[in-house]
Write an enzyme that holds these catalytic residues in place. Sequence first.
Site, PDB file in Angstrom:
ATOM      1  N   HIS A  97     -27.088 -12.770  23.345  1.00 37.22           N
ATOM      2  CA  HIS A  97     -26.863 -13.430  24.634  1.00 37.22           C
ATOM      3  C   HIS A  97     -28.138 -14.208  24.988  1.00 37.22           C
ATOM      4  O   HIS A  97     -29.247 -13.746  24.712  1.00 37.22           O
ATOM      5  CB  HIS A  97     -26.538 -12.394  25.716  1.00 37.22           C
ATOM      6  CG  HIS A  97     -26.019 -13.038  26.961  1.00 37.22           C
ATOM      7  ND1 HIS A  97     -26.856 -13.660  27.860  1.00 37.22           N
ATOM      8  CD2 HIS A  97     -24.764 -13.203  27.435  1.00 37.22           C
ATOM      9  CE1 HIS A  97     -26.122 -14.167  28.845  1.00 37.22           C
ATOM     10  NE2 HIS A  97     -24.847 -13.908  28.609  1.00 37.22           N
ATOM     11  N   GLU A 170     -21.799 -20.378  24.718  1.00 31.90           N
ATOM     12  CA  GLU A 170     -22.157 -20.334  26.140  1.00 31.90           C
ATOM     13  C   GLU A 170     -23.325 -21.280  26.392  1.00 31.90           C
ATOM     14  O   GLU A 170     -24.491 -20.899  26.170  1.00 31.90           O
ATOM     15  CB  GLU A 170     -22.610 -18.918  26.530  1.00 31.90           C
ATOM     16  CG  GLU A 170     -21.572 -17.852  26.341  1.00 31.90           C
ATOM     17  CD  GLU A 170     -21.903 -16.622  27.176  1.00 31.90           C
ATOM     18  OE1 GLU A 170     -21.124 -16.319  28.079  1.00 31.90           O
ATOM     19  OE2 GLU A 170     -22.938 -15.989  26.955  1.00 31.90           O
TER      20      GLU A 170
HETATM   21  P1  PGA Z   1     -21.218 -16.187  34.012  1.00 31.39           P
HETATM   22  O1  PGA Z   1     -21.911 -15.482  32.727  1.00 31.39           O
HETATM   23  O2  PGA Z   1     -19.732 -16.052  33.845  1.00 31.39           O
HETATM   24  O3  PGA Z   1     -21.754 -15.407  35.185  1.00 31.39           O
HETATM   25  O4  PGA Z   1     -21.645 -17.607  34.002  1.00 31.39           O
HETATM   26  C1  PGA Z   1     -21.341 -15.572  31.470  1.00 31.39           C
HETATM   27  C2  PGA Z   1     -22.221 -14.852  30.482  1.00 31.39           C
HETATM   28  O5  PGA Z   1     -23.457 -14.909  30.631  1.00 31.39           O
HETATM   29  O6  PGA Z   1     -21.726 -14.218  29.539  1.00 31.39           O
END
Ligand code: PGA
Length: 250
Positions: A97, A170
């Site tokens: 992440h 992401e």
């Molecule tokens: P968010 O986070 O939906 O709060 O933008 C997603 C993530 O970091 O996995």
Amino acid sequence: MYYYIANWKMYQSLQGITQFVEQLSQDTTSTFNGYNARLKIAASYEQIDFLRRSLLGVSSVCYGAQDCSQYNKGPYTGQVSVESLADLGIDFCIIGHSEARIYLGQSSELIALKMKALLAMEISPVICIGETLQEYQNGETIERLYDQLSPIFTYLKEYTGNVKIYIAYEPIYAIGSGIVAKIEDLENIFNLLHLMIQQLSVAKNITFLYGGSVSSSSISCLKKIQGISGFLIGKMSIDFQELKKIVDLS
Ligand code: PGA
């Protein structure tokens, strides 16, 4: 049918988990419960067992961890082994992440080792990749994603198992910001990601997710994008009603 992975980060409390599971158990009307194994919750280490016990006999929603050590055993103070997570019955584990890459300095090579440890225990890795706003603006997105995936692919070329592998794109600027990446960018990126894995024999076991400000307002648009099979949801997944809306709207 999409996959939904709730990333509770460090937002949740035991009281919050109790309330969440209570609402989950009372919910008989929506498609939510029908999702079963496609709905997964990543809790923080110390809350996993509480969540596991709360879900017993209530729901078959899967649960997992938000990180793990690359080591199996030994003098690694403060770290958590895949083996001990497997004892808790986790189904998956998030690795790489951006918050772990940035705040804990985790490299893509280290993340590949974590994936190796997870696959050895037959636990699904949810591998996160993504570029910064600066990299996006410089047109370096693909280069950055390739750098992050390269050590992963090196290992996967030799992997012959059957464990399901998730890759979550992401964009860092979309995480927690309320800004969702542009639809046309996402279409191009997911198309490319699909092409990138074609060379791997485990390609059929790889599922692509999108993460970054997924909410009940952004989900309808996101589900129109080809190549996305599910979503990694942070902030909005803490609240059962909001998560239910996201699932029901898809
Ligand atoms: P968010 O986070 O939906 O709060 O933008 C997603 C993530 O970091 O996995």
